[in-house]
Design a protein around this motif. Structure first.
Motif, mmCIF file in Angstrom:
data_model
loop_
_atom_site.group_PDB
_atom_site.id
_atom_site.type_symbol
_atom_site.label_atom_id
_atom_site.label_comp_id
_atom_site.label_asym_id
_atom_site.label_seq_id
_atom_site.Cartn_x
_atom_site.Cartn_y
_atom_site.Cartn_z
ATOM 1 N N ALA A 360 0.669 -1.221 -0.015
ATOM 2 C CA ALA A 360 -0.112 0.207 -0.044
ATOM 3 C C ALA A 360 0.787 1.178 0.134
ATOM 4 O O ALA A 360 0.623 2.162 -0.813
ATOM 5 N N ARG A 362 3.992 1.516 -0.992
ATOM 6 C CA ARG A 362 4.785 1.479 -2.190
ATOM 7 C C ARG A 362 3.673 2.298 -3.374
ATOM 8 O O ARG A 362 4.198 2.995 -4.178
ATOM 9 N N ALA A 363 2.461 1.903 -3.236
ATOM 10 C CA ALA A 363 1.467 2.397 -4.100
ATOM 11 C C ALA A 363 1.205 3.851 -4.241
ATOM 12 O O ALA A 363 0.731 4.588 -4.993
ATOM 13 N N THR A 364 1.687 4.659 -3.073
ATOM 14 C CA THR A 364 1.492 5.997 -2.805
ATOM 15 C C THR A 364 2.591 6.603 -3.657
ATOM 16 O O THR A 364 2.469 7.808 -3.455
#
Ligand SMILES: Nc1ncnc2c1ncn2[C@@H]1O[C@H](COP(=O)(O)OP(=O)(O)OP(=O)(O)O)[C@@H](O)[C@H]1O
Ligand SMILES: [Mg+2]
Lengths: 452, 255
Positions: A360, A362-364
């Motif tokens: 999560a 990393r996804a930001t």
């Protein structure tokens, strides 16, 4: 061939080699197990030379023969195993020379140890003391200086005659001490060695007199025995003040415990820091992406396991030999053991990390360091801290024991007192160690609760 | 506009999770991805922000190719794409506020953020986001002290912090009861309608698809087997996506 003939051959075979009959009847596992059972029974009896147990081994063999005959009809397998166990326990009992009554037989020796244990030497009555001195010439020169002195608080000391030759008697007169308390005279030679040591009484007026011989020992270290030199006569008087003070042993104990705690603290800290890189290398989830990493993982794991399995006491013995006595080798030993133990435990924490939050973050659009800072560290730090505190707890205990082999700290003193049979000091250190460990237990449990 | 061209994903163990999937998502669409478990929905969503690297095919955001972006470009693309997960994926031991601020990491000063220092503006923004999803009072609580529905709202506020152009939502309500499912999806709908955020969301319940979707893609065994409006999904199409024995289950039936 009839089953009966086959069974007779099997029985004969098992009579020659236990298990061979079962092998003949194609019961391979049974054959192996029974062979091991019989062989180990014979080896045990032979090895320990307890002839009275031959019967058990022979009975087991006979049972194997019977079984070879009867197989595949089941016989009672518990029987030989039970026999084997009885034999093993019987021999074990004899080998360890078990003698429970010995605990209660030697009451006299027990009381020598246990009675002083009831009076731990941790404190002594608090005292205050008066000290003064006077100098005297030994041996006599033609014109000796006056052996008289008055110090600041009115204590007056004099010796007659003003000088002394070896083996002569002199009289020491003192005034101004506390009335009716004993005083101690100490002779200090010019190099500061204490030689004569005598007690005398102070009378109700605060005066005292002591007649004593100037023994040859006072001059023993002088290069020229005939040269007149100034010696010093010191008088010390002490009286109880009421209340208590820490005794000499008590001081040693405090020092020892302080050392032990610092050894444990330092070893835990250094060990914990050094364990971190190893734990990453020993975490399966981080180290499974390619074969080289997997090899590093296996190697790290193996090394950690081997180091961890060596008792820190044994490591301490090795380090004492290498670097000498003291707290340092003890610290090295515990540090090494801590690295291995914590490295393993930390790696398990890392293996238990939830990959979801990491994904999560990393996804930001976070960078690698930010992912570690916000996704990994919050997940592992509390567990790392709890494990480290727990390890500190363990390390305090092991650093106590490590003193026994020269690793310093309270254990070192304790070991000396045991050798000197100073059981009051032994008892005092037992109690102090128990208190420290209990307190530590309490606080570390509290701390770990807080962290969760 | 997001454009996916001939996307294929083969996992290292040989599983073909996506096979030549192409579609376009115009800005402001609420695209729903449906399909059986294992049909490749999660793989598809994760390929879009490259949490998973596709084996073949290209993905464009406007004219920028996501699939060929270097790591800095990728981080800049990712911060414009919020993601919401079925298991919420919050850092359990961190506070709700920290979890929300995590959504801002792509914009934050790399050095200060490592020290845990956040500008007041970011903190205010985080409180506003939490306010919007109605859990501002829980800001100081640990994330694992929250109920499932509340955790998913933290997940949404984390995505809000990214000021996203696109939201990827991978079965955002599959772990929640139907009432909560609607309340969570309404937040997504609100972002979609008022903030013009494109939403790409995988869902399991057909009535939710009809209620929230503006466009639907159906996946089966990694292949796109349907694309169209939600109203076009009739019994025949449903069976084509979900198989012959499938029965339509309505989330609302439980209410
Ligand atoms: N990391 C992986 N390695 C190998 N195979 C994987 C991996 N992740 C998923 N798969 C496989 O890829 C296929 C598609 O998986 P995916 O998770 O995309 O499906 P899904 O539609 O999201 O299913 P669900 O509804 O259960 O979440 C499945 O067959 C799955 O087993
Ligand atoms: Mg999925």
């Amino acid at each position: 061939m009839t089953l009966k003939n086959k069974s007779i051959i099997a029985a004969l075979l098992s009579l020659i080699i236990p298990g061979a009959g079962q092998l003949y009847k194609k019961a391979y596992k049974r054959a192996g197990a029974l062979f091991l059972l019989t062989a180990s029974a014979f080896v045990t009896v032979l090895w320990y030379q307890h002839k009275e147990w031959w019967f058990a081994a022979i009975l087991i063999w006979l049972w194997v023969v019977l079984d070879a005959y009867q197989f595949p009809k089941n016989s009672i397998t518990v029987l030989p195993i039970l026999l084997w166990l009885v034999m093993a326990y019987g021999i074990g009992w004899q080998v360890t020379e078990m003698d429970p009554t010995a605990i209660f037989r030697n009451q006299e020796r027990a009381s020598i140890i246990l009675k002083p244990m009831l009076r731990p030497d941790f404190t002594r009555p608090r005292t205050e003391s008066l000290t003064s001195y006077v100098d005297i010439q030994v041996p006599c020169s033609p014109t000796p200086p006056l052996a008289e002195r008055t110090n600041g608080n009115g204590i007056k000391m004099s010796v007659s005659p003003n000088c002394a030759n070896l083996n002569e008697y002199v009289t020491l007169n003192v005034t101004g001490f506390w009335p009716e308390y004993p005083a101690t005279m100490e002779w200090h030679s010019p190099i500061g060695a204490k030689s004569i040591h005598e007690e005398f009484q102070i009378n109700p007026d605060g005066n005292g007199t002591l007649l004593f011989q100037v023994k040859p020992i006072v001059n023993i270290a002088a290069p020229d025995q005939t040269l007149p030199q100034m010696h010093r006569i010191v008088v010390i008087q002490s009286k109880p003040l009421g209340g208590i003070d820490i005794s000499e042993t008590g001081g040693h104990i405090l020092r020892g415990i302080y050392e032990t705690l610092s050894v444990a603290l330092l070893a835990t800290l250094i060990g914990a820091i050094l364990a971190i890189p190893f734990s990453f290398l020993a975490a399966r989830n981080l180290m499974s992406s390619n074969p080289i990493m997997r090899i590093i993982y296996v190697l790290t794991r193996t090394v950690l396991n081997i180091v961890r399995s060596v008792e820190s006491l044994i490591m301490a013995i090795i380090f004492v030999v290498i670097v000498g006595l003291g707290t340092f080798p003890g610290m090295l030993a515990i540090t090494l053991h801590t690295i291995a133990a914590l490295g393993k435990l930390y790696s398990e924490v890392i293996e238990g990390i939830d990959s979801g939050p990491i994904e999560a973050i990393r996804a930001t659009g976070a960078n690698w360091l930010q992912v570690v800072r916000y996704g990994v560290i919050p997940q592992i730090i509390p567990s790392f801290m709890a494990l480290t505190i727990y390890r500190w707890d363990i390390n305090v205990r092991s650093s106590t024991i490590i003193g026994f082999v020269g690793g310093g700290g309270i254990g070192f003193y304790l070991y000396q007192w045991i050798l000197l049979q100073d059981y009051r000091s032994v008892s005092a250190s037992f109690i102090s160690i128990a208190i420290v460990v209990m307190l530590l237990d309490f606080f570390s449990a509290r701390l770990r609760e807080q962290i969760r | 506009m997001l454009r996916v061209e001939h996307l294929t994903k083969v996992y290292p163990n040989g599983t073909v999770a996506l096979k030549d999937v192409s579609f376009e998502v115009p800005d402001g669409e609420f695209l729903v991805v449906i399909g059986l478990s294992g049909s490749g929905k999660s793989t598809l969503l994760r390929c879009i922000n490259r949490l998973i690297d596709p084996t073949e095919g290209k993905i464009f955001l406007d004219d920028q190719e996501i699939t060929s972006a270097n790591s800095t470009e990728l981080r800049h693309i990712r911060r414009k794409i919020g993601m919401i997960f079925q298991q919420f994926n919050l850092v359990k031991r961190s506070t709700v506020l920290t979890n929300t601020l995590n959504g801002r990491l792509g914009y934050a000063n790399p050095f200060l953020s490592l020290l845990g220092i956040w500008p007041q503006a970011d903190k205010d923004m985080a409180m506003a986001a939490l306010n919007r999803v109605g859990i501002a009072d829980k800001a100081k609580n640990r994330a694992d002290a929250l109920s499932g529905g509340q955790q998913q709202r933290v997940g949404i506020s984390r995505a809000l912090m990214q000021e996203p152009r696109i939201i990827l939502a991978d079965e955002p309500v599959a772990s929640l009861d139907p009432v909560l499912a609607h309340s969570i999806l309404q937040y997504l709908e609100q972002m979609n309608k008022t903030d013009r955020v494109t939403v790409i969301c995988s869902l399991h319940f057909l009535d939710l698809v009809h209620r929230y979707g503006t466009h639907v893609i159906g996946l089966k065994d990694g292949m796109k087997v349907f694309e169209g409006a939600p109203s076009e999904i009739d019994r025949a199409r449903f069976k084509a996506i979900y198989g012959e024995e499938a029965q339509e289950v309505r989330a609302t039936a439980l209410e």
